[in-house]
Structures are given as structure tokens and as C-alpha cells.
Design a protein around this motif. Structure first.
Motif, mmCIF file in Angstrom:
data_model
loop_
_atom_site.group_PDB
_atom_site.id
_atom_site.type_symbol
_atom_site.label_atom_id
_atom_site.label_comp_id
_atom_site.label_asym_id
_atom_site.label_seq_id
_atom_site.Cartn_x
_atom_site.Cartn_y
_atom_site.Cartn_z
ATOM 1 N N ALA A 168 -6.365 -2.808 -5.758
ATOM 2 C CA ALA A 168 -7.048 -2.103 -4.868
ATOM 3 C C ALA A 168 -6.106 -0.802 -4.354
ATOM 4 C CB ALA A 168 -7.355 -2.943 -3.388
ATOM 5 N N PRO A 169 -4.671 -1.114 -4.195
ATOM 6 C CA PRO A 169 -3.860 0.055 -3.472
ATOM 7 C C PRO A 169 -3.676 0.852 -4.778
ATOM 8 C CG PRO A 169 -2.722 -2.208 -3.969
ATOM 9 C CD PRO A 169 -4.263 -2.549 -3.923
ATOM 10 N N TYR A 170 -3.448 0.463 -6.088
ATOM 11 C CA TYR A 170 -3.322 1.121 -7.150
ATOM 12 C C TYR A 170 -4.303 2.126 -7.375
ATOM 13 C CZ TYR A 170 -2.820 2.071 -12.275
ATOM 14 O OH TYR A 170 -2.520 2.323 -13.408
ATOM 15 N N VAL A 171 -5.580 1.727 -7.346
ATOM 16 C CA VAL A 171 -6.919 2.325 -7.567
ATOM 17 C C VAL A 171 -6.946 3.514 -6.327
ATOM 18 C CG1 VAL A 171 -9.376 2.329 -7.145
ATOM 19 C CG2 VAL A 171 -8.219 0.714 -8.720
ATOM 20 N N ALA A 172 -6.706 3.326 -5.077
ATOM 21 C CA ALA A 172 -6.526 4.124 -4.180
ATOM 22 C C ALA A 172 -5.735 5.309 -4.459
ATOM 23 C CB ALA A 172 -6.263 3.642 -2.751
ATOM 24 N N ALA A 173 -4.726 5.055 -4.822
ATOM 25 C CA ALA A 173 -3.477 6.013 -4.892
ATOM 26 C C ALA A 173 -4.033 6.952 -6.308
ATOM 27 C CB ALA A 173 -2.271 5.557 -5.074
ATOM 28 N N LYS A 174 -4.225 6.384 -7.264
ATOM 29 C CA LYS A 174 -4.656 7.036 -8.355
ATOM 30 C C LYS A 174 -5.781 7.843 -8.535
ATOM 31 C CE LYS A 174 -1.425 5.739 -11.660
ATOM 32 N NZ LYS A 174 -0.498 7.028 -12.319
ATOM 33 N N ALA A 175 -6.930 7.404 -7.886
ATOM 34 C CA ALA A 175 -8.094 8.297 -7.438
ATOM 35 C C ALA A 175 -7.644 9.312 -6.634
ATOM 36 C CB ALA A 175 -8.944 7.219 -6.645
ATOM 37 N N GLY A 176 -6.888 9.215 -5.746
ATOM 38 C CA GLY A 176 -6.207 10.362 -4.964
ATOM 39 C C GLY A 176 -5.469 11.568 -6.116
ATOM 40 N N LEU A 177 -4.837 10.762 -6.933
ATOM 41 C CA LEU A 177 -4.080 11.772 -7.877
ATOM 42 C C LEU A 177 -5.231 12.522 -8.851
ATOM 43 C CD1 LEU A 177 -1.525 12.765 -9.239
ATOM 44 C CD2 LEU A 177 -1.430 10.832 -10.589
ATOM 45 N N GLY B 130 2.174 27.936 -16.882
ATOM 46 C CA GLY B 130 2.522 26.639 -17.185
ATOM 47 C C GLY B 130 1.517 25.398 -17.267
ATOM 48 N N THR B 131 1.959 24.485 -17.661
ATOM 49 C CA THR B 131 0.941 23.384 -17.819
ATOM 50 C C THR B 131 1.569 22.200 -16.940
ATOM 51 O OG1 THR B 131 2.005 22.768 -19.933
ATOM 52 C CG2 THR B 131 -0.027 24.219 -19.779
ATOM 53 N N ILE B 132 0.570 21.003 -16.578
ATOM 54 C CA ILE B 132 1.015 19.949 -15.814
ATOM 55 C C ILE B 132 0.015 19.126 -16.317
ATOM 56 C CG2 ILE B 132 1.049 18.720 -13.929
ATOM 57 C CD1 ILE B 132 1.805 21.444 -12.203
ATOM 58 N N VAL B 133 0.372 17.723 -16.609
ATOM 59 C CA VAL B 133 -0.542 16.710 -17.028
ATOM 60 C C VAL B 133 0.219 15.539 -16.238
ATOM 61 C CG1 VAL B 133 -1.161 15.006 -18.789
ATOM 62 C CG2 VAL B 133 -0.869 17.292 -19.480
ATOM 63 N N ASN B 134 -0.997 14.960 -15.536
ATOM 64 C CA ASN B 134 -0.872 13.617 -14.745
ATOM 65 C C ASN B 134 -1.550 12.507 -15.306
ATOM 66 O OD1 ASN B 134 0.271 15.172 -12.418
ATOM 67 N ND2 ASN B 134 -1.658 15.691 -11.767
ATOM 68 N N ILE B 135 -0.595 11.427 -15.608
ATOM 69 C CA ILE B 135 -1.249 10.156 -16.224
ATOM 70 C C ILE B 135 -1.765 9.333 -14.952
ATOM 71 C CG2 ILE B 135 -0.602 8.235 -17.486
ATOM 72 C CD1 ILE B 135 -0.047 10.920 -18.924
ATOM 73 N N ILE B 136 -3.111 9.218 -15.134
ATOM 74 C CA ILE B 136 -3.650 8.550 -13.965
ATOM 75 C C ILE B 136 -4.332 7.190 -14.621
ATOM 76 C CG2 ILE B 136 -5.567 8.968 -12.502
ATOM 77 C CD1 ILE B 136 -5.404 11.861 -12.886
ATOM 78 N N THR B 137 -5.361 6.885 -14.552
ATOM 79 C CA THR B 137 -6.197 5.704 -15.064
ATOM 80 C C THR B 137 -7.503 5.561 -14.769
ATOM 81 O OG1 THR B 137 -6.080 3.168 -14.707
ATOM 82 C CG2 THR B 137 -5.770 4.421 -12.672
ATOM 83 N N PHE C 25 0.740 -1.225 -0.031
ATOM 84 C CA PHE C 25 -0.196 0.023 -0.001
ATOM 85 C C PHE C 25 0.934 1.359 -0.101
ATOM 86 C CE2 PHE C 25 -2.476 3.487 2.056
ATOM 87 C CZ PHE C 25 -3.658 3.325 1.221
ATOM 88 N N ASP C 26 1.902 1.450 1.094
ATOM 89 C CA ASP C 26 2.762 2.531 0.863
ATOM 90 C C ASP C 26 3.314 2.738 -0.201
ATOM 91 O OD1 ASP C 26 1.863 2.810 3.480
ATOM 92 O OD2 ASP C 26 3.595 1.970 4.465
ATOM 93 N N ALA C 27 3.991 1.511 -0.889
ATOM 94 C CA ALA C 27 4.771 1.822 -2.255
ATOM 95 C C ALA C 27 3.850 2.321 -3.573
ATOM 96 C CB ALA C 27 5.184 0.260 -2.572
ATOM 97 N N HIS C 28 2.716 1.962 -3.331
ATOM 98 C CA HIS C 28 1.655 2.582 -4.292
ATOM 99 C C HIS C 28 1.451 3.979 -4.094
ATOM 100 C CE1 HIS C 28 0.200 -0.295 -7.061
ATOM 101 N NE2 HIS C 28 0.398 -1.327 -6.100
ATOM 102 N N MET C 29 1.297 4.405 -2.856
ATOM 103 C CA MET C 29 0.852 5.869 -2.393
ATOM 104 C C MET C 29 2.279 6.524 -2.638
ATOM 105 S SD MET C 29 -1.944 6.225 -1.436
ATOM 106 C CE MET C 29 -3.512 5.337 -1.207
ATOM 107 N N ALA C 30 3.487 6.030 -2.516
ATOM 108 C CA ALA C 30 4.800 6.802 -2.809
ATOM 109 C C ALA C 30 4.875 7.119 -4.210
ATOM 110 C CB ALA C 30 5.878 5.948 -2.150
#
Length: 253
Positions: free
Chosen positions: A149-158, A131-138, A102-107
Motif C-alpha cells: 500500500a505505501p509503496y503503491v501510493a508513492a510510486k503512483a504519485g511518481l 536533457g532526458t530523465i527516466v524514472n523507474i516506477i513499478t 508511509f513517510d519512508a516510502h514517500m521520502a
């Protein structure tokens, strides 16, 4: 002139996969591109091929995420565009995910982009420059598969963070957008399919047959879209998290 002529662009996680595609596309469109990765031998080889500059950084470390931007400023005098493309996609469900996973995904998937954006936006604000920023999410940020589950938790946060930063800095003329990419054909996905899903050499063909458009997402197509979002041609668009997928979320058969 290219869409990014003269712009200074940092692509975090740019040594392979979607990130590498974005590096190529940004260079083609006239940008001076710096990219990061964890493995020096891969990054340096790709830098020579792509006519870009490689900086080694582990985005799981907030100091290195911050430092990736500072190195660009040291090299180029400023940063105009940031892409957060580094990602961890290792599998884990609610029931079997360890605190370490979980922590690795969040990091990688959330904390790294947070501190890279912090450093980039500070530079832009200090210079009173747009400036411009683009975040690659999912697309899995909408809910995703049980084994993510941990991937979704982190990317939903992003995804939420993308909107938050866009709102906070719109009056600074800093545009921040995200891309919810779907199932994409990358080196990393190949490794994941083989390691976690027992896929054979024909997995791409089999996967493509299950998709409405008859193919998986392609890196070069995603990269072109990201360059458009980074460029002035995307106008005033900010705070958008765009579903770049062939699944229509909310649509039911």
C-alpha cells in the motif's frame, strides 16, 4: 559511437539492482556516469568495477537529493541525463502501515525523485540545453498487491509527477519518461522474498514458472531500455509511463 557518447548521466540509486544495471549500460554506451547510494563501501567498490563515479547520498533527504545533481555539475560541469532508480519496497498494507513506514516510502520513492528532477531541470533550463530523465516506477502503480500500500501510493504519485514534469518542460526540450517495471530478479528482491515471504533458495525458479515468459524481468534488459529512452534514438517521446512487464493490464481471462 554509443547511444550516450559524451553524455553526463546521474543514476540515483545506482549501486545495486536495476540502478547498477543502468550504470553499466550507460558506461558501455559512452556516457560519463555518476551514481549515488547510501552505503559507501558498496558504492566505491562498484564504481571501481563499472568505471563510474560514486557519490554518497541518502535520497530520503531533500537536500541530498538536490545535492546529488549539484555534485554532478561540480564534477562534470553539467548534467544531461537523470535516472531515478532508488526505491524502497518494504511491505505494508492499508491496515498495518505506520505513519513512519508511509513517510519512508514517500521520502525515497516520491520526494527524492521530485527534488532531484527539480535540480536537474533547473540546470538544463539555465543552460538552455535539452536533457532526458527516466524514472523507474513499478507496474504496481496500477493498483498493486494489498501488502504494498505505501509503496503503491508513492510510486503512483511518481507516475503522475513524471507526466506533469514532461508536460511542463517539453518546450525546454527536456524529455521525461517512466518505466513501470514488473517482478524483477535483483539482490533487493531476493532479500525481500526471504525476509517477508519466507522464500527459500529456489524462489527464483518457482517464481519464473508462474510467469508467461518463463522468467522474471532481467536487469540488463531493463537497463538497455532505459539507455534507449535516455538517448536521442528515442526521438520525441516524452510523458510516457511504459509498462515493462509481462502482465497486460486490463486484460482478463
Amino acid at each position: 559511437m554509443g547511444l550516450l557518447e559524451g553524455a553526463v548521466v546521474l543514476v540515483n540509486g545506482g549501486s545495486q539492482g536495476v540502478g547498477a544495471g543502468i550504470v553499466r549500460a550507460a558506461v558501455r554506451e559512452g556516457a560519463r556516469v555518476v551514481f549515488t547510494g547510501r552505503r559507501a563501501e558498496i558504492g566505491e567498490a562498484f564504481a571501481a568495477e563499472a568505471d563510474a563515479t560514486f557519490v554518497r547520498a541518502d535520497l530520503a533527504d531533500p537536500a541530498q537529493a538536490h545535492g546529488s545533481v549539484q555534485q554532478v555539475v561540480d564534477l562534470c560541469g553539467r548534467i544531461d541525463c537523470l535516472v531515478n532508480a532508488a526505491g524502497l519496497t518494504s511491505r505494508g498494507s492499508l491496515l498495518d502501515t505506520t505513519p513512519e513506514l508511509f513517510d519512508a516510502h514517500m521520502a525515497i520513492n516520491l520526494r527524492g525523485p521530485f527534488f532531484a528532477m527539480q535540480a536537474a531541470v533547473r540546470n538544463m533550463v539555465d543552460r538552455k540545453a535539452p536533457g532526458t530523465i527516466v524514472n523507474i516506477i513499478t507496474s504496481s502503480a496500477h493498483g498493486g498487491q494489498p501488502f504494498l500500500a505505501p509503496y503503491v501510493a508513492a510510486k503512483a504519485g511518481l507516475a503522475g509527477l513524471t507526466r506533469n514534469v514532461a508536460h511542463a518542460h517539453r518546450w525546454d526540450r527536456i524529455r521525461v519518461n517512466g518505466l513501470n517495471i514488473g517482478w524483477t530478479d535483483t539482490e533487493g528482491e531476493d532479500a525481500i522474498q526471504r525476509a517477508f515471504h519466507g522464500a527459500g533458495d529456489d524462489w527464483r525458479h518457482r517464481a519464473a514458472e508462474t510467469q508467461p515468459m518463463g522468467k522474471l524481468g532481467q536487469v540488463d534488459e531493463i537497463a538497455d531500455f532505459v539507455v534507449f529512452l535516455l538517448s536521442d534514438r528515442s526521438g520525441v517521446v516524452t510523458g510516457s509511463v511504459i509498462d515493462w512487464d509481462q502482465i497486460v493490464f486490463g486484460g482478463l481471462d
